[in-house]
Design a protein around this motif. Structure first.
Motif, short mmCIF file in Angstrom:
data_model
loop_
_atom_site.label_atom_id
_atom_site.label_comp_id
_atom_site.label_asym_id
_atom_site.label_seq_id
_atom_site.Cartn_x
_atom_site.Cartn_y
_atom_site.Cartn_z
N ASP A 118 24.36 39.76 26.79
CA ASP A 118 24.05 38.66 25.87
C ASP A 118 22.60 38.22 26.06
OD1 ASP A 118 26.51 38.60 24.65
OD2 ASP A 118 27.26 36.88 25.79
N GLU A 119 22.20 38.02 27.32
CA GLU A 119 20.84 37.56 27.62
C GLU A 119 19.80 38.62 27.27
OE1 GLU A 119 21.16 36.67 31.73
OE2 GLU A 119 22.57 35.00 31.43
N PHE A 120 20.12 39.87 27.55
CA PHE A 120 19.23 40.99 27.25
C PHE A 120 18.92 41.06 25.76
CE2 PHE A 120 19.03 45.61 26.14
CZ PHE A 120 17.87 45.96 26.81
N ILE A 121 19.95 40.98 24.94
CA ILE A 121 19.78 41.06 23.49
C ILE A 121 19.12 39.79 22.95
CG2 ILE A 121 21.08 41.13 21.31
CD1 ILE A 121 23.00 43.10 22.72
N ALA A 122 19.46 38.64 23.52
CA ALA A 122 18.85 37.39 23.06
C ALA A 122 17.34 37.40 23.29
CB ALA A 122 19.49 36.20 23.79
N ARG A 123 16.90 37.89 24.43
CA ARG A 123 15.46 37.93 24.69
C ARG A 123 14.77 38.95 23.79
NH1 ARG A 123 12.29 39.22 30.42
NH2 ARG A 123 10.18 39.01 29.55
N ALA A 124 15.38 40.10 23.59
CA ALA A 124 14.76 41.13 22.75
C ALA A 124 14.63 40.68 21.31
CB ALA A 124 15.58 42.42 22.82
#
Length: 410
Positions: A248-254
C-alpha cells in the motif's frame, strides 16, 4: 481465426528485413515477426503507420530516439538493432521476444500474489533505471509494452515513440485509449514528463498486477485521465484482502499526485521494492509467458503457411490474424478475488517448504499466502514455547515433590 490480406506480408524492407507474420496492431504501428536475411536472425519489425512517412519532423525524431535507445543495454529492455525507411514505411528492427505481453498474461491468469508482482516489477524497474540514468523517459509504461519471454524474461519495449509522435503533432485516439489509465497528473495537465512520470505509471501498473484492475475507470479516456487530477490512487488493500501495508505504501508513494513526493526515479523505486521483498521474505518466481499469445499465433501462422516465392506479389500471400484474447476472469466479489489455479503463481522450488507454500494457494485470498505462512510459523513457535515451559514446570514440580517426600520419609 479470421484471414486478412496484409500488403507487407512477405515484403523485404530495405533489401534486408523480411516481413513474415503480423503480431499486433496499434494506433501508431504494426509489429511483425521478421527475419534479418543478412544475418539469418529472427527479429521483430515495428512498422510505423504510413501517415508518418511524409513528416520530416517525425522522421528526424524517430531516428534520434532509435539511436539513443539502441545505446541502452539492460536485461529489462528490448534491444533495438536498426531503424530505416522503406518507401512509406518507417520501421524499427528489434530483438524478437518469443512469448507474449503482460496484458495477455493478466487476461489469462488474473491478479498476481505479491511475489509474482515483484518478479515482474524488478526487471521492469531495472530497465527503466538504465534509461533514466541516460536521461531518457519512456512516457508510455503499460502492460502492452511489457514483454515476457518463454524463458521468463521481462522486458520493456517502445522507448521514444510517444515523444516522436507528440513532437510531430500527430494524435491518435487509440494511442490515448491505451495510455490514459497510466498517465501521470502532469502529463494530463501540461504534457510534461520526466523520470517521475514513469514512476507514476509503474505505480499504477503495480496496483493492476495485485488487484487485476486499474485504479481509475470512466466512460472515455479523458474521464479516466482527469480523475487522477483530483483523486489519489486508492490502496490496493481497499480492493482486495490480504495485501500487506508495505505494498500500500509503495504504491501510494509511486503514485503521489505531487511529483516531488514520489520516488525520484526507477532506481530509487527498485531499492524500495527490494527492501519490501526482503522484509516479507518473498520467494523467487519465474514469470510465465502467456499460453495463448498473439506472438505464438503469428509464429504458428508463419510456419504453417505454404512455401512462397521470396518476392511474392503482396496480394498473393494471405496473413492470418491472431485469435482474440480470452476475456478477463469473472469476479463475483470485487473485494475478495481468489487465485483460480494453485499452480498459476507457484514460486520456484528452492527448499522443502515451497510445495507446502504452493498448496496453500487454492481458496486463499491473493496476497495472503506469505502472511498465512508467517502466522503459522509464529503460532508454531508460540505453542512450542508453551509446551517447553509446561514440560519444564512439570519436571520442576516433580523434582520438588520427590525432594519433599524424601525429607518426610527420612
Amino acid at each position: 481465426m479470421s484471414v486478412t490480406s496484409d500488403p507487407l506480408n512477405g515484403v523485404l524492407l530495405e533489401d534486408r528485413y523480411r516481413v513474415d507474420a503480423k503480431i499486433a496492431t496499434g494506433g501508431m504501428s504494426t509489429v511483425y515477426r521478421g527475419l534479418d536475411v543478412r544475418l539469418d536472425r529472427p527479429v521483430a519489425l515495428k512498422v510505423m503507420d504510413a501517415r508518418y512517412a511524409g513528416d520530416s519532423q517525425f522522421l528526424t525524431r524517430f531516428q534520434r530516439e532509435a539511436r539513443a535507445v539502441a545505446r541502452l543495454k539492460d536485461p529489462g529492455l528490448v534491444a533495438v538493432y536498426d531503424q530505416g525507411l522503406d518507401g512509406s514505411h518507417p520501421f524499427l528492427v528489434m530483438e524478437l521476444i518469443e512469448g507474449g505481453t503482460l496484458r495477455e498474461l493478466l487476461r489469462e491468469r488474473g491478479p498476481m500474489p505479491p511475489h509474482a508482482a515483484a518478479a515482474v516489477l524488478r526487471p521492469l524497474l531495472g530497465g527503466l533505471a538504465t534509461a533514466h540514468r541516460a536521461g531518457l523517459v519512456h512516457r508510455d509504461v503499460k502492460p502492452e509494452n511489457v514483454l515476457i519471454s518463454d524463458d521468463g524474461e521481462v522486458k520493456l519495449v517502445d522507448f521514444g515513440l510517444v515523444r516522436a509522435v507528440a513532437e510531430a503533432g500527430i494524435t491518435s485516439t487509440s494511442v490515448i485509449l491505451g495510455t490514459a489509465a497510466y498517465l501521470s497528473p502532469e502529463q494530463v495537465s501540461t504534457g510534461a514528463a520526466d523520470a517521475r512520470s514513469d514512476v507514476y505509471a509503474v505505480g499504477v501498473l503495480a496496483y493492476e498486477l495485485i488487484t487485476g484492475a486499474t485504479p481509475f475507470t470512466g466512460d472515455n479516456p479523458l474521464t479516466v485521465a482527469y480523475q487522477r487530477m483530483d483523486h489519489d490512487v486508492p490502496p490496493p488493500s481497499a480492493a482486495i484482502s490480504g495485501v500487506p501495508p508495505q505494498f500500500d505504501e509503495f504504491i501510494a508513494r509511486a503514485t503521489a499526485r505531487d511529483p516531488e513526493a514520489r520516488f525520484a526515479d526507477a532506481a530509487e523505486m527498485a531499492e524500495d521494492l527490494d527492501a519490501i521483498a526482503v522484509e516479507l521474505a518473498l520467494p523467487k518466481f519465474r514469470v510465465p509467458a502467456p499460453r495463448n499469445s498473439a506472438q505464438h499465433a503469428a509464429a504458428t501462422a508463419f510456419h504453417s503457411r505454404p512455401t512462397v516465392d521470396f518476392h511474392p506479389a503482396p496480394q498473393q500471400v494471405p496473413a492470418q490474424t491472431a485469435p482474440p484474447l480470452p476475456p478477463p476472469p469473472a469476479v463475483k466479489n470485487p473485494t475478495r478475488q481468489l487465485i483460480r489455479d494453485p499452480q498459476d503463481w507457484r514460486p520456484i522450488a528452492e527448499d522443502d517448504e515451497t510445495p507446502e507454500l504452493a498448496s496453500q494457494f487454492a481458496g486463499i485470498d491473493i496476497g495472503e499466502f506469505i502472511w498465512e505462512r508467517q502466522r503459522a510459523r509464529r503460532s508454531l513457535m508460540f505453542w512450542t514455547l508453551i509446551v517447553l515451559l509446561l514440560t519444564g514446570g512439570m519436571a520442576a514440580a516433580g523434582w520438588a515433590l520427590g525432594t519433599n517426600l524424601q525429607s518426610l520419609i527420612g
